[in-house]
Design an enzyme around this catalytic site. Sequence first.
Site, short mmCIF file in Angstrom:
data_model
loop_
_atom_site.label_atom_id
_atom_site.label_comp_id
_atom_site.label_asym_id
_atom_site.label_seq_id
_atom_site.Cartn_x
_atom_site.Cartn_y
_atom_site.Cartn_z
N THR A 190 0.82 -1.21 0.00
CA THR A 190 0.00 0.00 0.00
C THR A 190 0.86 1.27 0.00
OG1 THR A 190 -0.30 0.08 2.42
CG2 THR A 190 -1.88 -1.22 1.15
N LEU A 235 -3.20 4.63 0.38
CA LEU A 235 -4.61 4.28 0.26
C LEU A 235 -4.72 2.76 0.41
CD1 LEU A 235 -7.31 5.57 -0.15
CD2 LEU A 235 -6.99 5.42 -2.61
N HIS A 236 -4.65 2.32 1.68
CA HIS A 236 -4.48 0.89 1.97
C HIS A 236 -5.62 0.01 1.43
CE1 HIS A 236 -1.42 2.12 4.93
NE2 HIS A 236 -2.30 2.95 5.45
N ASP A 237 -6.82 0.26 1.95
CA ASP A 237 -7.88 -0.75 1.79
C ASP A 237 -8.34 -0.98 0.34
OD1 ASP A 237 -7.74 -1.22 4.47
OD2 ASP A 237 -9.43 0.06 4.99
#
Length: 307
Positions: A190, A235-237
Amino acid sequence: MPIPVILDCDPGTDDALAIFLALASPELSVLAITVAGGNVGLEHTLANALALTALAESTVPVHAGADRPLLGRFTSEPRVHGETGLGGVVLSRGGYATPGVAADVIRQILRESAEPVTLIGIGPATNLALALATEPALTAKVAQIVLMSGAWAEGNMTPAAEFNAISDPEALAILLACGRKVVFATLELTAQALVTPAVIATWQGLGNGQCLQAACDIQATVPPSRRLVGRGAPLHDPCAVAWLIRPELFTARSCSVRMDLGPGPGRGRTLIDRWDRTGDPHNAVVLETLDATGFFDLLGERLAVLP
Ligand code: BDR
Ligand code: CA
């Protein structure tokens, strides 16, 4: 045929965009959104999930789940997500949660589904682990488990642990032992999906829908990562969701992963054996590289089709 998925989340500034991406993508059929406490308390994460789905004019049921980990104390992350979870951005109130506790609903969907269902986890793994631990035979109905979780090097909550992993390490250990491979979008992955003012400006030029606007407003509140020397906000998810939609944007490696469940400073570390040093059976797939341009193009394209 769209991939049937359950999206388990804790919105969360980046969860918000993952929810939008999943709802906007014809490649996925979102059967339910289940919510845990995580980035902020369950009272906020649930309200946020309901507000976000309402904004997207979605009829996907939203269910409340765990407000704490299987063991240990609940911790939240208001420094990144604000006190109420969406960086202080206020959305119109959504509807009501659909009756049924997350773990029960996950089991029921798996039981009744004609085809295997993919579980996407972008918060603490509590709801998913509770569902599988209480009826392990249902694992046969799980196509795959795709998580934003963990790191192969340093964490973002402790030197050792990433936030979702340390939020419920025992739950994550249950998933890793369930017999289905767990796909990890880690912090290293990420870190390649960095939101900058330029990314937000590009999205802003793509339309004026309420979801696109909310996504831009929410992302504008997220501070650049100190860990990534201010280069942007990871913007991990949405990375976990994008893997299912456009796997060609990623490279991946099969390997073994174990949890550090000890009480010491390593608690919550995902011991990711990328080079097969342990010889342990492979129970995971680790996503290693991301085509960031393709990822942000996908996200922009999908945000722009939402209301
Ligand atoms: C993960 O933790 C949360 O803060 C984010 O929503 C993401 O799921 C990143 O470590
Ligand atoms: Ca999350």
